[in-house]
Motif scaffolding. Structure first.
Motif, PDB file in Angstrom:
ATOM      1  N   GLY A 116      -7.610  -1.015  -9.044  1.00  0.00           N
ATOM      2  CA  GLY A 116      -7.585   0.440  -8.936  1.00  0.00           C
ATOM      3  C   GLY A 116      -6.186   1.021  -8.902  1.00  0.00           C
ATOM      4  O   GLY A 116      -5.990   2.154  -8.453  1.00  0.00           O
ATOM      5  N   GLU A 117      -5.201   0.275  -9.411  1.00  0.00           N
ATOM      6  CA  GLU A 117      -3.814   0.739  -9.434  1.00  0.00           C
ATOM      7  C   GLU A 117      -3.493   1.335 -10.802  1.00  0.00           C
ATOM      8  O   GLU A 117      -3.922   0.834 -11.841  1.00  0.00           O
ATOM      9  N   LEU A 118      -2.713   2.408 -10.787  1.00  0.00           N
ATOM     10  CA  LEU A 118      -2.301   3.047 -12.026  1.00  0.00           C
ATOM     11  C   LEU A 118      -1.031   2.386 -12.548  1.00  0.00           C
ATOM     12  O   LEU A 118       0.009   2.404 -11.888  1.00  0.00           O
ATOM     13  N   LEU A 119      -1.128   1.777 -13.743  1.00  0.00           N
ATOM     14  CA  LEU A 119       0.027   1.201 -14.417  1.00  0.00           C
ATOM     15  C   LEU A 119       0.484   2.170 -15.495  1.00  0.00           C
ATOM     16  O   LEU A 119      -0.336   2.780 -16.192  1.00  0.00           O
ATOM     17  N   HIS A 123       8.768   5.362 -20.775  1.00  0.00           N
ATOM     18  CA  HIS A 123       9.786   5.336 -21.820  1.00  0.00           C
ATOM     19  C   HIS A 123      11.198   5.443 -21.239  1.00  0.00           C
ATOM     20  O   HIS A 123      12.069   4.625 -21.529  1.00  0.00           O
ATOM     21  N   GLY A 124      11.445   6.487 -20.446  1.00  0.00           N
ATOM     22  CA  GLY A 124      12.804   6.745 -19.978  1.00  0.00           C
ATOM     23  C   GLY A 124      13.350   5.665 -19.066  1.00  0.00           C
ATOM     24  O   GLY A 124      14.519   5.279 -19.179  1.00  0.00           O
ATOM     25  N   ASP A 125      12.523   5.158 -18.161  1.00  0.00           N
ATOM     26  CA  ASP A 125      12.956   4.093 -17.255  1.00  0.00           C
ATOM     27  C   ASP A 125      12.831   2.709 -17.876  1.00  0.00           C
ATOM     28  O   ASP A 125      13.203   1.707 -17.249  1.00  0.00           O
ATOM     29  N   ARG A 126      12.249   2.640 -19.073  1.00  0.00           N
ATOM     30  CA  ARG A 126      12.218   1.421 -19.894  1.00  0.00           C
ATOM     31  C   ARG A 126      11.525   0.264 -19.177  1.00  0.00           C
ATOM     32  O   ARG A 126      12.045  -0.851 -19.107  1.00  0.00           O
ATOM     33  N   ARG A 127      10.331   0.537 -18.695  1.00  0.00           N
ATOM     34  CA  ARG A 127       9.612  -0.485 -17.946  1.00  0.00           C
ATOM     35  C   ARG A 127       8.122  -0.184 -17.927  1.00  0.00           C
ATOM     36  O   ARG A 127       7.686   0.931 -18.214  1.00  0.00           O
ATOM     37  N   VAL A 128       7.344  -1.175 -17.572  1.00  0.00           N
ATOM     38  CA  VAL A 128       5.971  -0.971 -17.125  1.00  0.00           C
ATOM     39  C   VAL A 128       6.047  -0.884 -15.606  1.00  0.00           C
ATOM     40  O   VAL A 128       6.610  -1.768 -14.950  1.00  0.00           O
ATOM     41  N   ALA A 129       5.499   0.196 -15.056  1.00  0.00           N
ATOM     42  CA  ALA A 129       5.600   0.429 -13.623  1.00  0.00           C
ATOM     43  C   ALA A 129       4.216   0.630 -13.024  1.00  0.00           C
ATOM     44  O   ALA A 129       3.253   0.937 -13.723  1.00  0.00           O
ATOM     45  N   ARG A 130       4.147   0.461 -11.725  1.00  0.00           N
ATOM     46  CA  ARG A 130       2.929   0.744 -10.962  1.00  0.00           C
ATOM     47  C   ARG A 130       3.193   1.901 -10.012  1.00  0.00           C
ATOM     48  O   ARG A 130       4.221   1.923  -9.336  1.00  0.00           O
ATOM     49  N   MET A 131       2.284   2.883 -10.008  1.00  0.00           N
ATOM     50  CA  MET A 131       2.405   3.961  -9.037  1.00  0.00           C
ATOM     51  C   MET A 131       2.059   3.421  -7.653  1.00  0.00           C
ATOM     52  O   MET A 131       0.968   2.886  -7.444  1.00  0.00           O
ATOM     53  N   ASP A 132       2.978   3.563  -6.733  1.00  0.00           N
ATOM     54  CA  ASP A 132       2.793   3.033  -5.388  1.00  0.00           C
ATOM     55  C   ASP A 132       2.160   4.103  -4.497  1.00  0.00           C
ATOM     56  O   ASP A 132       2.759   4.578  -3.528  1.00  0.00           O
ATOM     57  N   ALA A 133       0.934   4.480  -4.837  1.00  0.00           N
ATOM     58  CA  ALA A 133       0.205   5.512  -4.099  1.00  0.00           C
ATOM     59  C   ALA A 133      -1.247   5.484  -4.555  1.00  0.00           C
ATOM     60  O   ALA A 133      -1.552   5.021  -5.661  1.00  0.00           O
ATOM     61  N   LEU A 135      -4.809   6.767  -6.090  1.00  0.00           N
ATOM     62  CA  LEU A 135      -5.098   7.637  -7.228  1.00  0.00           C
ATOM     63  C   LEU A 135      -5.379   9.067  -6.807  1.00  0.00           C
ATOM     64  O   LEU A 135      -5.045  10.016  -7.525  1.00  0.00           O
ATOM     65  N   ASN A 136      -6.012   9.240  -5.644  1.00  0.00           N
ATOM     66  CA  ASN A 136      -6.368  10.594  -5.197  1.00  0.00           C
ATOM     67  C   ASN A 136      -5.283  11.256  -4.358  1.00  0.00           C
ATOM     68  O   ASN A 136      -5.474  12.368  -3.861  1.00  0.00           O
ATOM     69  N   ALA A 137      -4.138  10.586  -4.218  1.00  0.00           N
ATOM     70  CA  ALA A 137      -2.992  11.164  -3.512  1.00  0.00           C
ATOM     71  C   ALA A 137      -1.719  10.720  -4.221  1.00  0.00           C
ATOM     72  O   ALA A 137      -0.880  10.006  -3.656  1.00  0.00           O
ATOM     73  N   PRO A 138      -1.528  11.112  -5.469  1.00  0.00           N
ATOM     74  CA  PRO A 138      -0.429  10.587  -6.286  1.00  0.00           C
ATOM     75  C   PRO A 138       0.942  10.973  -5.738  1.00  0.00           C
ATOM     76  O   PRO A 138       1.136  12.059  -5.189  1.00  0.00           O
ATOM     77  N   GLN A 139       1.883  10.048  -5.899  1.00  0.00           N
ATOM     78  CA  GLN A 139       3.273  10.288  -5.542  1.00  0.00           C
ATOM     79  C   GLN A 139       4.163   9.673  -6.613  1.00  0.00           C
ATOM     80  O   GLN A 139       3.786   8.696  -7.260  1.00  0.00           O
ATOM     81  N   THR A 140       5.339  10.232  -6.782  1.00  0.00           N
ATOM     82  CA  THR A 140       6.280   9.698  -7.771  1.00  0.00           C
ATOM     83  C   THR A 140       7.061   8.531  -7.162  1.00  0.00           C
ATOM     84  O   THR A 140       8.288   8.517  -7.123  1.00  0.00           O
ATOM     85  N   LYS A 141       6.309   7.555  -6.703  1.00  0.00           N
ATOM     86  CA  LYS A 141       6.856   6.300  -6.175  1.00  0.00           C
ATOM     87  C   LYS A 141       6.417   5.187  -7.114  1.00  0.00           C
ATOM     88  O   LYS A 141       5.216   4.956  -7.290  1.00  0.00           O
TER      89      LYS A 141
END
Length: 330
Positions: A116-119, A123-133, A135-141
């Motif tokens: 249930g993690e958003l991957l 483009h700009g950060d040049r990576r595959v990242a995981r949102m550390d929050a 889904l129903n309480a999104p944060q730019t972490k």
């Protein structure tokens, strides 16, 4: 009145509503009766979002009854719900540095893991990242999942998929660079298709596609398809997935290099029956599992970038230039 904006691989011409651009809805072309098994003859394409810059990476989140999608130049992930329409979900979504820049800097492909993690393909950060929050309480972490190959920073990950075994596959074209192929920040000389195993090891699977893009795994779990955006091999390639998860036996699935329509080969999805829905010139190309073209969803004046299904595969969401469309298939 026309305004031209350089967007990735193509020159998108944004035309005001008075010229009819914003009014295009898309038409369904039934090339074979096989298409009737997945799309009703009277199905209609409807616009649900407009006013974006360039939409990509749609992902339906069933638990939250929301559609997430990227607006790549806007560095934003939006959510859409039936009740509230379009709302900002994450900003910044793909470029988090303080230095000002333009171009395709935001998120592109989005993927929901089994946990249930958003991957996010950033483009700009040049990576595959995981949102550390949640889904129903999104944060730019964001936490980096894959950011390098052979000690060098990736180009700009574009799309991603995870196998049942847990291997992450992703494509890495150059669309996130402001300076294109000659951008001085580019560290890898090619554009690759990669696999990252559960131990975090990134291995190159193919470096011979000029601009690899969308990818998906067939229901047999043994075959992968990858889009080649443009050039002489514009179209789609198949690979066998061996017992170690590596891609072997590359071959052509379908080539559209001679097609002159709007747009390149970008995102794609495969349904439970093995039918392939692939964005390409003038819209969505629909094939059966044997590469027979059975239909198209045509947008003659929009560049169609990607699509997503609801879990029951009765609804399709399509990102096209500055819009998002919905097709209730059944």
């Amino acid at each position: 009145m026309k305004k031209q904006i350089k967007l990735g691989w193509s020159l998108i011409v944004l035309i005001t509503t008075s010229y009819g651009f914003a009014q295009e809805q898309g038409t369904i072309e039934f090339i074979s009766n096989e298409l009737s098994s997945v799309i009703n003859k009277d199905a209609k394409v409807e616009k649900i979002v407009d006013g974006c810059q360039f939409t990509e990476g749609p992902l339906w989140i069933e638990k939250e009854k929301m559609l997430l999608f990227s607006d790549v130049p806007a560095n934003t992930i939006y959510k859409w719900t039936e009740a509230k329409g379009k709302e900002v979900y994450l900003k910044p979504s793909g470029y988090t540095a303080s230095e000002s820049r333009g171009g395709f800097m935001g998120s592109n492909g989005l993927y929901l893991s089994k946990k249930g993690e958003l991957l996010i393909a950033q483009h700009g950060d040049r990576r595959v990242a995981r949102m550390d929050a949640p889904l129903n309480a999104p944060q730019t972490k964001y936490v980096t999942v894959a950011g390098e190959y052979d000690g060098k920073k990736l180009n700009s990950p574009n799309d991603l998929v995870i196998s049942d075994k847990g291997d992450l596959y992703f494509t890495d074209p150059m669309y996130g660079f402001e300076g294109g192929m000659n951008d001085p920040k580019k560290q890898i000389s090619f554009q690759g298709v990669y696999k990252m195993d559960k131990q975090g090891k990134v291995t190159l699977q193919d470096d011979a596609i000029p601009q690899p893009n969308g990818l998906a795994i067939f229901p047999d779990k043994k075959t992968m398809i990858v889009a080649s955006t443009d050039g002489a091999d514009k179209g789609w390639f198949l690979y066998d997935i061996d017992k170690d998860g590596n891609l072997k036996n590359k071959r052509v699935f379908y080539n559209v290099a001679q097609e002159k329509g709007m747009g390149g080969c970008d995102g794609l999805k495969i349904d439970k029956s093995g039918n392939v829905y692939a964005t390409g010139p003038d819209g969505v190309w629909i094939f059966n599992k044997n590469a027979k073209l059975i239909g198209r969803i045509k947008f003659s004046r929009l560049s169609v970038a990607n699509l997503a299904f609801s879990p029951d595969e009765k609804t399709m969401y399509i990102t096209a230039t500055n819009n998002v469309f919905r097709l209730k298939m059944k």
